[in-house]
Design an enzyme around this catalytic site. Structure first.
Site, PDB file in Angstrom:
ATOM      1  N   ARG A 136      43.782  20.292  24.037  1.00 52.36           N
ATOM      2  CA  ARG A 136      44.315  20.004  22.703  1.00 52.36           C
ATOM      3  C   ARG A 136      45.829  19.887  22.757  1.00 52.36           C
ATOM      4  O   ARG A 136      46.493  20.692  23.414  1.00 52.36           O
ATOM      5  CB  ARG A 136      43.914  21.108  21.719  1.00 52.36           C
ATOM      6  CG  ARG A 136      42.404  21.237  21.557  1.00 52.36           C
ATOM      7  CD  ARG A 136      42.010  22.279  20.552  1.00 52.36           C
ATOM      8  NE  ARG A 136      40.563  22.484  20.556  1.00 52.36           N
ATOM      9  CZ  ARG A 136      39.919  23.381  19.800  1.00 52.36           C
ATOM     10  NH1 ARG A 136      40.617  24.154  18.981  1.00 52.36           N
ATOM     11  NH2 ARG A 136      38.608  23.500  19.874  1.00 52.36           N
ATOM     12  N   ARG A 196      47.549  30.097  22.216  1.00 54.97           N
ATOM     13  CA  ARG A 196      47.476  28.689  21.818  1.00 54.97           C
ATOM     14  C   ARG A 196      47.945  27.819  22.985  1.00 54.97           C
ATOM     15  O   ARG A 196      49.135  27.629  23.191  1.00 54.97           O
ATOM     16  CB  ARG A 196      48.335  28.447  20.578  1.00 54.97           C
ATOM     17  CG  ARG A 196      48.005  27.167  19.829  1.00 54.97           C
ATOM     18  CD  ARG A 196      48.823  27.077  18.553  1.00 54.97           C
ATOM     19  NE  ARG A 196      48.504  28.134  17.627  1.00 54.97           N
ATOM     20  CZ  ARG A 196      47.495  28.109  16.755  1.00 54.97           C
ATOM     21  NH1 ARG A 196      46.719  27.044  16.696  1.00 54.97           N
ATOM     22  NH2 ARG A 196      47.277  29.119  15.933  1.00 54.97           N
ATOM     23  N   GLU A 227      41.678  35.136  15.282  1.00 56.29           N
ATOM     24  CA  GLU A 227      40.458  34.350  15.479  1.00 56.29           C
ATOM     25  C   GLU A 227      40.081  34.248  16.951  1.00 56.29           C
ATOM     26  O   GLU A 227      40.913  33.975  17.803  1.00 56.29           O
ATOM     27  CB  GLU A 227      40.649  32.942  14.913  1.00 56.29           C
ATOM     28  CG  GLU A 227      39.429  32.049  15.106  1.00 56.29           C
ATOM     29  CD  GLU A 227      39.734  30.578  14.915  1.00 56.29           C
ATOM     30  OE1 GLU A 227      38.920  29.761  15.388  1.00 56.29           O
ATOM     31  OE2 GLU A 227      40.777  30.244  14.321  1.00 56.29           O
ATOM     32  N   SER A 281      34.705  30.560  15.802  1.00 52.97           N
ATOM     33  CA  SER A 281      34.480  29.925  14.508  1.00 52.97           C
ATOM     34  C   SER A 281      33.101  29.295  14.553  1.00 52.97           C
ATOM     35  O   SER A 281      32.818  28.482  15.441  1.00 52.97           O
ATOM     36  CB  SER A 281      35.553  28.861  14.247  1.00 52.97           C
ATOM     37  OG  SER A 281      35.491  28.387  12.922  1.00 52.97           O
ATOM     38  N   ARG A 287      40.971  33.705  24.904  1.00 53.57           N
ATOM     39  CA  ARG A 287      41.297  34.696  23.864  1.00 53.57           C
ATOM     40  C   ARG A 287      40.529  35.989  24.077  1.00 53.57           C
ATOM     41  O   ARG A 287      41.010  37.063  23.713  1.00 53.57           O
ATOM     42  CB  ARG A 287      41.024  34.113  22.475  1.00 53.57           C
ATOM     43  CG  ARG A 287      41.996  32.997  22.104  1.00 53.57           C
ATOM     44  CD  ARG A 287      41.990  32.673  20.629  1.00 53.57           C
ATOM     45  NE  ARG A 287      42.963  31.623  20.332  1.00 53.57           N
ATOM     46  CZ  ARG A 287      43.317  31.267  19.099  1.00 53.57           C
ATOM     47  NH1 ARG A 287      42.785  31.860  18.056  1.00 53.57           N
ATOM     48  NH2 ARG A 287      44.212  30.301  18.910  1.00 53.57           N
TER      49      ARG A 287
END
Length: 433
Positions: A270, A285, A358, A361, A400
């Site tokens: 990403r 991130r 987070e 999801s 994460r």
């Protein structure tokens, strides 16, 4: 994509739903859609009428010539020429308005379910429950400091951001030694739970896909700036949701085949467009990270909502086995992904930030993706095919999870205790020093 007939017949449903996403979105959007739809249908009708006139008149030309009435034949030929011009003009207008209509429909978010709370950002999310009690750690260090301080026998950092930056720039990391092994151990641990206990089928998928695959799952055209594109008309996958869900594109499944449950461990890529200044330190991130993805294909909304609870529970189980405190959040309309109708986020406790972040999801998408992929199923041999419903979730984001393990299992001397559930995957190692 959405059913234009449904928007035409019940515009108030779409106006209300899109207004819940963003104030005014529904009113403005539905008005544009209905205007274009009216123009498109008028152009299509004009084209059909002109085609009929051309065909009918063409038959009369032959009759006139058979009677040697050249004047009448010439008059009819002129009418045919007029009809052909009308067909071309109406066809061009039909194509123009259909293209404009499709562009609007392809860029619109899904319709949130009524049970999804309204809100403009994460502050509107609603906590569903917490699990586990955060450990009391005196002056906790963050994962980046912990990882960089851990050394290999040759003296290199086991979490090396500088080496990665020299070859790739910011938002990359090189893991070495026991941390690299722990990343692999976490992925294997997650896959084993999801495949041997939760019924997901392990799948190896392409990491490069074409634009139609990303359009199918909703990443294109809306999120093009967050994707990495190659020079060969391929994109690097932002998540294995894309290839896993596209496994059923342009297929008609049998009811007995459902539900389908897939899982894959892949790197994800990403650009993190729009995240400048956010989580610039560490592994939270990154441009490249690993994730174990969960995808389910079901028949309808009732099954989809049941599957969402099941899928979220499958992701939670990984955190429970690792004894990582977390909470489940029901996302509000303004914080939910564009393709979702309902989403749960799992947020894991990070001691260094004194908050939950987070880590997974899980979303129910209804038939939003299936319509774009033309993925259908047949309830029985005599039934007309209907669109399937899709779900996706992280089970979990591997990087994460590594971050959470480092921070929650840190010791005062800088060492990391290996969670008991991971020790078999770490060759019996009980701590990393």
């Amino acid at each position: 994509m959405f059913d234009i007939r449904a928007i035409r017949e019940t515009p108030e449903t779409f106006i209300r739903a899109w207004n819940r996403r963003k104030a005014g979105l529904g009113d403005e959007t539905v008005s544009k859609i209905l205007d274009l739809d009216k123009t498109w249908r008028a152009a299509a009708t004009a084209k059909q009428d002109a085609e009929k006139a051309r065909n009918d008149t063409s038959k009369l030309i032959g009759q006139a010539k058979a009677k040697k009435d050249e004047a009448e034949a010439a008059r009819l030929m002129a009418l045919v020429a007029e009809a052909k011009a009308a067909i071309e003009a109406a066809g061009a207008e039909e194509d123009r308005t259909r293209k404009a209509l499709d562009e609007i429909l392809m860029g619109l978010p899904n319709l949130p379910l009524d049970e999804v709370p309204e809100g403009s950002d994460e502050h509107g999310n609603v906590e569903q429950h917490k699990w586990g009690t955060p450990k009391l750690i005196n002056a906790p260090k963050d994962h980046a400091d912990l990882g960089e301080a851990l050394k290999t026998p040759s003296g290199f950092s086991q979490m090396d951001f500088e080496a990665a930056a020299r070859m790739s720039g910011a938002r990359f990391v090189a893991l070495r030694g026991q941390l690299a092994r722990m990343e692999r151990a976490l992925a294997n641990f997650m896959l084993d739970i999801q495949t041997t206990e939760h019924g997901y089928q392990e799948t190896s998928v392409p990491l490069l896909v074409r634009d139609h695959a990303l359009e199918g799952t909703g990443q294109l055209p809306k999120f093009a700036e967050d994707l990495f594109r190659t020079t060969l008309e391929h994109f690097l996958i932002p998540t294995s949701e894309v290839p896993l869900t596209n496994l059923v594109r342009e297929q008609i499944l049998e009811a007995a085949q459902l539900p389908l449950r897939f899982t894959a461990h892949t790197p994800c890529f990403r650009s993190e467009a729009g995240s400048a200044g956010r989580d610039t330190k560490g592994m939270i991130r990154q441009h490249q990270f690993y994730k174990v993805e969960l995808v389910s294909i079901v028949a309808n909304e009732e099954e989809g909502l049941t599957e969402l609870e099941r899928m979220t529970g499958c992701a939670e189980e990984v955190l429970k086995r690792l004894d990582l405190p977390f909470r489940r959040m029901l996302l509000c309309t303004g914080d939910m992904g564009a393709g979702a109708r309902k989403t749960y986020d799992l947020e894991v406790w990070l001691p260094s930030q004194n908050t939950y972040r987070e880590i997974s999801s899980c979303s129910y998408c209804g038939d939003f993706q299936a319509r774009r992929m033309d993925a259908r199923y047949r309830a029985d041999a005599k039934s007309k095919p209907d669109f399937v419903h899709t779900l996706n979730g992280s089970g979990l984001a591997v990087g994460r999870t590594l971050v959470a393990v480092l921070e929650n299992y840190q010791n005062a001397d800088g060492s990391i205790t290996v969670p008991e559930a991971l020790r078999a995957y770490m060759g019996g190692v009980t701590d990393i020093k």
